[in-house]
Enzyme design. Sequence first.
Site, PDB file in Angstrom:
ATOM      1  N   ASP A 191       0.855  -1.187   0.000  1.00  0.00           N
ATOM      2  CA  ASP A 191       0.000   0.000   0.000  1.00  0.00           C
ATOM      3  C   ASP A 191       0.888   1.232   0.000  1.00  0.00           C
ATOM      4  O   ASP A 191       1.833   1.328   0.795  1.00  0.00           O
ATOM      5  CB  ASP A 191      -0.880   0.022   1.260  1.00  0.00           C
ATOM      6  CG  ASP A 191      -2.005  -0.995   1.170  1.00  0.00           C
ATOM      7  OD1 ASP A 191      -2.214  -1.557   0.073  1.00  0.00           O
ATOM      8  OD2 ASP A 191      -2.668  -1.234   2.193  1.00  0.00           O
ATOM      9  N   ASP A 229     -13.565  -7.048  -4.172  1.00  0.00           N
ATOM     10  CA  ASP A 229     -13.699  -7.233  -2.723  1.00  0.00           C
ATOM     11  C   ASP A 229     -15.085  -7.801  -2.485  1.00  0.00           C
ATOM     12  O   ASP A 229     -16.079  -7.161  -2.838  1.00  0.00           O
ATOM     13  CB  ASP A 229     -13.582  -5.892  -1.983  1.00  0.00           C
ATOM     14  CG  ASP A 229     -12.219  -5.234  -2.188  1.00  0.00           C
ATOM     15  OD1 ASP A 229     -11.226  -5.970  -2.356  1.00  0.00           O
ATOM     16  OD2 ASP A 229     -12.154  -3.991  -2.193  1.00  0.00           O
TER      17      ASP A 229
END
Lengths: 202, 251
Positions: free
Chosen positions: B11, B130
């Site tokens: 990230d 997701d």
Amino acid sequence: MNVAIVKYNAGNIYSVVNALKRLGVDSLLTDSPEELASADKVVFPGQGEASQAMSYLREHGLDQVICSLRQPVLGICIGMQLMCTHSEEGDTDCLGIFPAEVKRFQPRQHDEKVPHMGWNQIYMPANRCSEEPALMLPNGEFVYFVHSYYVPVCDFTSAICDYIQPFSAALHRDNFYATQFHPEKSGSVGERILRSFLDLPG
Amino acid sequence: MLAKRIIPCLDVKDGQTVKGTNFVNLRHAGDPVALGKAYSDQGADELVFLDITASVEGRRTFTEMVTRVAEQLNIPFTVGGGISELSDVDRLLGAGADKVSVNSAALRHPELIDQIAGHFGSQVCVCAIDAHMEEDGSWRCYQNGGRVPTSRSLFEWAYEAQERGAGEILFTSMNHDGTKAGFANEALLKLADKLSIPIIASGGAGTQEHFRDAFALGHADAALAASVFHFGEIPIPKLKAYLKGEGISVR
């Protein structure tokens, strides 16, 4: 050393520029026939679709230029496929440097996915014993592939990969070398292969 | 034999790796380029860089980071986060990314997948999904980083993404993410049966056995994880040696 990269309408050409830079070589990205002809080494890389790439090469006269090169030339991925006689992709007549037909993978079962994407091993063809200078293609090592079309094993195959069936992972004829995989994305093994191309005489 | 891929995910915020890392004593653990190179040297097969910055300025910084990663890294890498239109894809591929992953924007405008595949080829288009298993046992897709439920089912959307030209599915199970209790192997297997494109398993990695199960039981083509790699809990060379011993093809 003066290394030229064929500039045409294919994707991901800069990854080869970057890979050569990591090996300490500043390359020249060009579509100029003179600059390509006068380079010590020429790389013909790319990612893309065969018929569009061939139209572009013909429109810019690059098809003639590439075939007439006498210094070591390295085709990568679609570059290698375009160096063959014909491709099933878009029913395209190609450069004809390697007398081979480019075919589409035909999976036989569900888990044989197309494109062939990821790291796979390369092997030396059993009958290959050439005195000619060659790329260093390490037997059994993993290299990175992304492709839906393949060149069957032929007289000019210098490395084999087995996916769905054995196919040409690399080709070699005279001053023309080619890999179906991406040496510029194949980690340290790929770097050694690119280095061996740069070290070729001529 | 085609190797199963191990993919660390980083990230990135304002050009720096976000999660604290305890990784091979790296002096610049916050530098995505240094971290990416360290992973590559360890034998990671691919990397994913996720931009979690939302601002325009952050986007510029991320693009600059992609350029530096492309200069330094000799393995393929995917970038994602905040990709909403074709010009974003053009910018990131132009900076040297090998693939882009799209998530919420593709759920909102599924034709984005057709556009990416049409312009740049399926091989660059990773559709990240997701999904959460609801109380009734169905798998529902979420957008905006898992915050907003949609009406889509995981299997229906993954199939549509494939038919529109996605080259890979990156499936994160929200039920498993962060638990370190293993991947969502049943859902993975169902995806593998339904789809003909590669599937990347994400969410739940805690032990080496979990990776084996994602490949052996879930039939995943690749497995992605973040913290177990960032904190050095599972060194990649050790993981690969273990998987090899379990009869799984790895590089």
